[in-house]
Design an enzyme around this catalytic site. Structure first.
Site: not given
Ligand code: S3P
Length: 432
Positions: A29, A33, A171, A311
């Site tokens: 993540s 970013r 999300s 996750d």
């Molecule tokens: C993530 C958000 C989650 C997660 C994904 C990574 C992120 O998804 O499942 O692996 O980096 O913002 P959602 O925002 O769809 O729940």
């Protein structure tokens, strides 16, 4: 160990205890970013510890399409020279990466010109209307297959206006897309979350000099220039969860995973495993995770838990399989929109190991205490199903198991199979 990473089927024969210190990839993540904000920012951004998984490599190649130069120095530090110079000169291919494509949709909404975003066969089945709708509300033109629901997405971006948005689903990807678009919108852009999600975007935007305010469940951003900065990517807690599982499945196991991200919304699996009786500790300063084998018991996992473990559910479900009693997971319907339908694929994986499990509309009921038997698991092209199954095969299932579509693991964790062999003593080889 490229031949294991690229294997279509992986065969694993059970090893001994899981023991040792395991270094996990840089947080996925944070990595996405850092590349996106680095590309949007003026000047140079350096990124240390960037994830080497294919998902993040797709984001890297995508930002290059906007005329951003990304280079690597001898010590593996990645250097991004922002800002974005023009509309992308080709289709942006995000491979399997839901985070990559959805966050990029937010960036493209603010870029004057045309962007086309797509991905692999799995990503093209995942819902994109969740980002298309707020982007349109902000003034971007967004089209996609199936009335705008699916990728490829076509975005004509440019003049945006700030909105206040309450995503109907918990999300971080949707929140992030809106906030990234907000960096180029007039006025203030606010996201209000019912169940707060991970905060990487707002934390990193502040590090790049954006005007961000966080007030409980409300995050606001104003447009303004970003300046390049130096980012150090911590270890990925979601990848550490597989090693926690490894330590919990076999007696006399102990695993340490150093240097994890310890911020909001990423390590709730530690608390859930502790609730199940695990001997587990995450040092809030060093980010070192230590897990020792302990007997587990079943728990209830409900909607409020899910954003913080979104996750980690496959790994937690496997821990529940060996725990005494029943584990009920509910309020997890979002899992049906992941790399696979993760309620169905987790249930399928558990059944392949002989675990009694019932699928509900928004979760799973897992009868614990089963002795796992070796199985043949279909990962459904989902890296987290593949890695959970691999750990179960290496640490708990008697005999030799096979995992299909193994190469999905390269999206996030190159080298996982080789580490698993080293930590558990399991025999790991390409299968048929
Ligand atoms: C993530 C958000 C989650 C997660 C994904 C990574 C992120 O998804 O499942 O692996 O980096 O913002 P959602 O925002 O769809 O729940």
């Amino acid at each position: 160990m490229v031949h294991l990473d690229g294997a279509e089927v992986l065969r694993i024969s059970r090893g001994e205890q899981a023991r040792g210190v395991v270094t996990v990839p840089g947080d996925k993540s944070v990595s996405h970013r850092a590349l996106l904000l680095g590309a949007m920012a003026d000047g140079i951004t350096t990124i240390r510890g960037l994830s080497r998984g294919q998902d993040v490599q797709h984001t890297r190649r995508a930002v290059e399409r906007f005329g951003v130069t990304v280079t690597e120095t001898g010590d593996g530090t990645v250097r991004v020279e922002g800002p974005l110079r023009h509309e992308p000169d080709d289709v942006l291919d995000h491979g399997n990466a839901g985070t990559g494509i959805r966050l990029m949709a937010g960036v493209c909404a603010g870029v004057k010109g045309l962007s086309v975003l797509t991905g692999d066969q799995y990503l093209r089945r995942r819902p994109m209307d969740r980002v298309a709708l707020p982007m349109r509300e902000m003034g971007a033109h967004v089209e996609g297959r199936d009335g705008g629901r699916l990728a490829p997405l076509v975005i004509r971006g440019g003049r945006l206006r700030g909105i206040t948005y309450e995503p109907p689903q918990a999300s971080a990807q949707v929140k992030s897309a809106v906030l990234l678009a907000g960096l180029s919108a007039s006025g203030v852009t606010t996201v209000v979350e019912e169940h707060p999600t991970r905060r990487h975007t707002e934390e990193m935007m502040a590090q790049f000099g954006a005007r961000v305010t966080i007030d409980g469940p409300r995050v606001s951003v104003e447009s303004g220039p970003l300046s390049g900065t130096d980012v150090v990517v911590p270890g990925d807690p979601s990848q550490a969860a597989f090693w926690a599982l490894a330590a919990l499945l076999t007696e006399a196991s102990e695993v340490t995973v150093p240097g994890l991200y310890t911020g909001y919304g990423r390590s709730d699996f530690v608390a859930v495993l502790a609730r199940m009786g695990a001997d587990i500790e995450l040092d809030p300063v060093s980010g070192d995770l230590t897990v020792r084998h302990a007997p587990l018991w079943g728990v209830d996992i409900t909607a409020a838990d899910i954003p913080g473990i979104v996750d980690e559910v496959p790994a937690l479900a496997m821990a529940a399989a060996v725990a005494g009693g029943t584990t009920v997971i509910s309020g997890a319907a979002e899992l049906r929109a992941k790399e696979s339908d993760r309620i169905a694929s987790t249930a399928g994986m558990l059944r392949a190991f002989g675990v009694p499990v019932t699928e509900t509309e928004d979760g799973l009921v897992i009868e614990g205490g089963a002795q796992l038997r070796a199985g043949r698991v279909d990962s459904c092209g989902d890296h987290r199903i593949a890695m959970t199954a691999a750990v179960a095969a290496a640490c708990a299932a008697e005999g030799s198991s096979e995992i299909g579509d193994w190469d999905a693991v390269a999206t996030s964790y190159p080298g996982f199979a080789a580490q698993l062999a080293r930590v558990t003593g399991a025999v790991v080889e390409p299968g048929q």
